[in-house]
Design a protein around this motif. Structure first.
Motif, PDB file in Angstrom:
ATOM      1  N   UNK A 326       0.829  -1.212   0.000  1.00 51.44           N
ATOM      2  CA  UNK A 326       0.000   0.000   0.000  1.00 51.44           C
ATOM      3  C   UNK A 326       0.857   1.253   0.000  1.00 51.44           C
ATOM      4  N   UNK A 327       1.790   1.335   0.956  1.00 51.19           N
ATOM      5  CA  UNK A 327       2.598   2.547   1.064  1.00 51.19           C
ATOM      6  C   UNK A 327       3.690   2.597   0.011  1.00 51.19           C
ATOM      7  N   UNK A 328       4.129   1.448  -0.482  1.00 50.23           N
ATOM      8  CA  UNK A 328       5.095   1.450  -1.574  1.00 50.23           C
ATOM      9  C   UNK A 328       4.479   2.070  -2.827  1.00 50.23           C
ATOM     10  N   UNK A 329       3.242   1.672  -3.145  1.00 48.11           N
ATOM     11  CA  UNK A 329       2.587   2.235  -4.328  1.00 48.11           C
ATOM     12  C   UNK A 329       2.247   3.712  -4.130  1.00 48.11           C
ATOM     13  N   UNK A 330       1.707   4.058  -2.958  1.00 50.34           N
ATOM     14  CA  UNK A 330       1.355   5.459  -2.712  1.00 50.34           C
ATOM     15  C   UNK A 330       2.599   6.345  -2.735  1.00 50.34           C
ATOM     16  N   UNK A 331       3.667   5.900  -2.081  1.00 54.11           N
ATOM     17  CA  UNK A 331       4.907   6.674  -2.080  1.00 54.11           C
ATOM     18  C   UNK A 331       5.533   6.770  -3.460  1.00 54.11           C
ATOM     19  N   UNK A 332       5.474   5.665  -4.214  1.00 56.70           N
ATOM     20  CA  UNK A 332       6.017   5.685  -5.567  1.00 56.70           C
ATOM     21  C   UNK A 332       5.286   6.681  -6.443  1.00 56.70           C
ATOM     22  N   UNK A 333       3.967   6.696  -6.367  1.00 62.04           N
ATOM     23  CA  UNK A 333       3.188   7.661  -7.146  1.00 62.04           C
ATOM     24  C   UNK A 333       3.498   9.096  -6.718  1.00 62.04           C
ATOM     25  N   UNK A 334       3.709   9.308  -5.414  1.00 65.77           N
ATOM     26  CA  UNK A 334       4.010  10.650  -4.920  1.00 65.77           C
ATOM     27  C   UNK A 334       5.341  11.152  -5.488  1.00 65.77           C
ATOM     28  N   UNK A 335       6.367  10.306  -5.446  1.00 66.34           N
ATOM     29  CA  UNK A 335       7.668  10.692  -6.001  1.00 66.34           C
ATOM     30  C   UNK A 335       7.575  10.876  -7.515  1.00 66.34           C
ATOM     31  N   UNK A 336       6.849   9.986  -8.187  1.00 67.15           N
ATOM     32  CA  UNK A 336       6.676  10.130  -9.638  1.00 67.15           C
ATOM     33  C   UNK A 336       5.972  11.446  -9.964  1.00 67.15           C
ATOM     34  N   UNK A 337       4.967  11.816  -9.163  1.00 63.50           N
ATOM     35  CA  UNK A 337       4.259  13.079  -9.392  1.00 63.50           C
ATOM     36  C   UNK A 337       5.213  14.265  -9.266  1.00 63.50           C
ATOM     37  N   UNK A 338       6.074  14.231  -8.237  1.00 65.93           N
ATOM     38  CA  UNK A 338       7.017  15.336  -8.038  1.00 65.93           C
ATOM     39  C   UNK A 338       8.024  15.422  -9.189  1.00 65.93           C
ATOM     40  N   UNK A 339       8.543  14.273  -9.611  1.00 64.49           N
ATOM     41  CA  UNK A 339       9.510  14.261 -10.707  1.00 64.49           C
ATOM     42  C   UNK A 339       8.876  14.737 -12.011  1.00 64.49           C
ATOM     43  N   UNK A 340       7.623  14.328 -12.250  1.00 64.07           N
ATOM     44  CA  UNK A 340       6.921  14.753 -13.466  1.00 64.07           C
ATOM     45  C   UNK A 340       6.609  16.243 -13.414  1.00 64.07           C
ATOM     46  N   UNK A 341       6.177  16.739 -12.251  1.00 63.70           N
ATOM     47  CA  UNK A 341       5.862  18.162 -12.117  1.00 63.70           C
ATOM     48  C   UNK A 341       7.084  19.030 -12.393  1.00 63.70           C
ATOM     49  N   UNK A 342       8.267  18.543 -12.039  1.00 62.45           N
ATOM     50  CA  UNK A 342       9.491  19.320 -12.288  1.00 62.45           C
ATOM     51  C   UNK A 342       9.709  19.560 -13.780  1.00 62.45           C
ATOM     52  N   UNK A 343       9.183  18.699 -14.629  1.00 64.98           N
ATOM     53  CA  UNK A 343       9.369  18.836 -16.076  1.00 64.98           C
ATOM     54  C   UNK A 343       8.575  19.998 -16.661  1.00 64.98           C
ATOM     55  N   UNK A 344       7.663  20.581 -15.879  1.00 66.27           N
ATOM     56  CA  UNK A 344       6.972  21.796 -16.322  1.00 66.27           C
ATOM     57  C   UNK A 344       7.971  22.935 -16.487  1.00 66.27           C
ATOM     58  N   UNK A 345       9.115  22.840 -15.830  1.00 69.12           N
ATOM     59  CA  UNK A 345      10.143  23.887 -15.889  1.00 69.12           C
ATOM     60  C   UNK A 345      11.033  23.791 -17.130  1.00 69.12           C
ATOM     61  N   UNK A 346      10.798  22.816 -18.001  1.00 76.11           N
ATOM     62  CA  UNK A 346      11.604  22.689 -19.219  1.00 76.11           C
ATOM     63  C   UNK A 346      11.477  23.937 -20.088  1.00 76.11           C
TER      64      UNK A 346
END
Length: 465
Positions: A326-346
């Motif tokens: 449960x927390x592995x998937x939730x945490x993974x999605x959270x980190x993926x969201x942050x990494x993806x959001x950073x790409x808005x700065x391209x």
């Protein structure tokens, strides 16, 4: 692992990785293929669509057929078909044979991937070894999509697009030569009848869904060629549910799908594959149309993402062992969201490639932690007679996710782009930023849902809440 388990795992991973590569290996080569075999430009998408229709539409049925006939038998039959279809595709001189070959590859994918996953589960008992095997499987399946883009560019530039087909032939022969000695037959103790009405409605429904999504990417969401198959898919899938409620031996027992681990695990897998594969599509547009990279250069830029997915597959089981699925998937999605959001700065600045490489590496690691958690959650804690169903559902979620993500993100990109006149890189970049932001929001929403709703997925003995 015992030596026998290692060889069996190698055979199954090789087959799965090869078929994952097939999802994307021809994308870069489509213009060259069209010129060589006589495909009109507007019909090139059928090379990919013919594959996706069969791979996604038939996967659930194939998983159930493997339960009835034997997973080992279906696995090897699929590898024979893969080798034959790939040879035909490499030798094709006209559109008809090439499409037949892609249909054959799609059917082979639907046969091999769920049966390979079921054989992997049979080879390893629930626990750390199974989770490690599933981690490697998830890493290679996700890395295969990225590797396909890189490999397709290399083969097309250095040799010929035909080698994207021919490459499968020696792999299929090697699996067929080694596999029979290390893979044992696996099937439920009680042979159940195949639910033919359910098989027909779900196969046609999924095929209509994939076709509609493929048309959305080409014609737009409001086009009749998109709306009609999507409406047909809705009717057929609703009919499938009604059929399953009345069937004596249903293809998909509804009580199984209602289990939180199955339902939420598969939704997590679908979103994980949809967001990451569509992100590759969006970043390909950025690299080629904003930074001016060649197709091969853009493909090679995703090698770092491939490394991240492999690392994520290796660390995923350890994360699950510490915090639970449960927390592995939730945490993974959270980190993926942050990494993806950073790409808005391209930006159009060539130095933005550094941000892209770092963010895609981190996002790739997080995405694979989610995928390992999804695979463990959606395939564990089930009786033997439901393993084929579980692996079929997991495979279907993966393939629908891959097919679903790109047209949705493409539609968002196109809708935003139509607001501006695309005379330079800035309007393209603004459209990409909008689509990337939506991608990140999807990951964030899934993280919150998993943390709140998935209270106790009966997916692993190591799960903790």
């Amino acid at each position: 692992m015992t030596p026998h388990q290692r060889v069996a795992l190698l055979v199954l991973l090789t087959a799965g990785f090869t078929l994952a590569v097939d999802f994307s290996i021809l994308n870069v080569a489509l213009p060259a293929i069209g010129a060589d075999v006589g495909f009109a430009l507007e019909n090139l998408q059928w090379i990919a669509t013919a594959f996706s229709l069969c791979a996604a539409g038939l996967t659930l049925l194939s998983g159930r057929v493997a339960d009835v006939l034997g997973r080992r038998r279906v696995f090897f039959s699929g590898m024979i078909l893969l080798g034959a279809a790939s040879l035909a595709g490499g030798l094709a001189t006209g559109p008809a044979l090439l499409l037949v070959a892609r249909v054959g590859q799609g059917i082979a994918t639907a046969m091999v991937i769920p049966s390979a996953l079921a054989l992997l589960l049979a080879a390893f008992d629930e626990g750390p070894l199974r989770e490690k095997a599933l981690g490697l499987n998830g890493a290679l399946m996700a890395a295969g999509f990225t590797t396909g883009a890189v490999l397709g560019g290399l083969l097309t530039d250095l040799l010929s697009w035909r080698w994207a087909f021919f490459l499968n032939v020696p792999v299929a022969l090697a699996v067929l030569a080694i596999g029979p000695a290390v893979l044992r037959e696996s099937r439920p103790a009680e042979r159940r009848k195949l639910d033919v009405p359910g098989a027909i409605t779900v196969t046609l429904g999924l095929s209509a869904l994939v076709f509609g999504l493929s048309q959305a990417a080409e014609e737009g969401w409001a086009a009749p060629s998109t709306l009609l198959p999507l409406a047909g898919a809705l009717v057929l899938l609703a009919s499938f549910i009604l059929v399953e409620r009345r069937a004596a031996a249903p293809l998909v027992p509804l009580q199984t799908v209602r289990r939180p681990a199955i339902a939420w695990g598969n939704l997590a897998g679908l979103i994980a594959f949809a967001t990451e594969t569509s992100l590759v599509f969006l970043l390909t547009l950025y690299l080629q149309r904003v930074l001016g990279y060649s197709a091969l250069g853009a493909g090679l830029s995703f090698a770092v993402l491939g490394l991240g997915t492999v690392l994520g597959g290796l660390v995923g089981p350890r994360v699950i062992g510490r915090v639970g699925t449960r927390w592995a998937m939730a945490g993974g999605f959270l980190v993926q969201a942050a990494a993806t959001a950073a790409l808005v700065l391209l930006r159009p600045d060539p130095l933005s490639i550094v941000l892209l490489l770092v963010a895609t590496f981190i996002g790739g690691v997080a995405n694979l932690v989610v995928i390992v958690g999804f695979t463990v959650t959606s395939t564990s804690g089930l009786p033997a007679e439901e393993q084929g169903l579980a692996t079929g559902l997991a495979t279907m979620s993966q393939q629908i996710g891959i097919t679903l993500g790109i047209p949705i993100m493409s539609a968002i990109f196109t809708a935003r782009l139509s607001v501006d006149v695309p005379t330079g890189p800035e309007p393209i970049l603004a459209s990409l930023s909008t689509a990337v932001a939506v991608n990140a929001v999807l990951c964030l929403m899934m993280a919150v849902l998993l943390a709140v709703v998935l209270r106790r997925p009966a997916a692993s003995a190591h799960d903790a809440t």
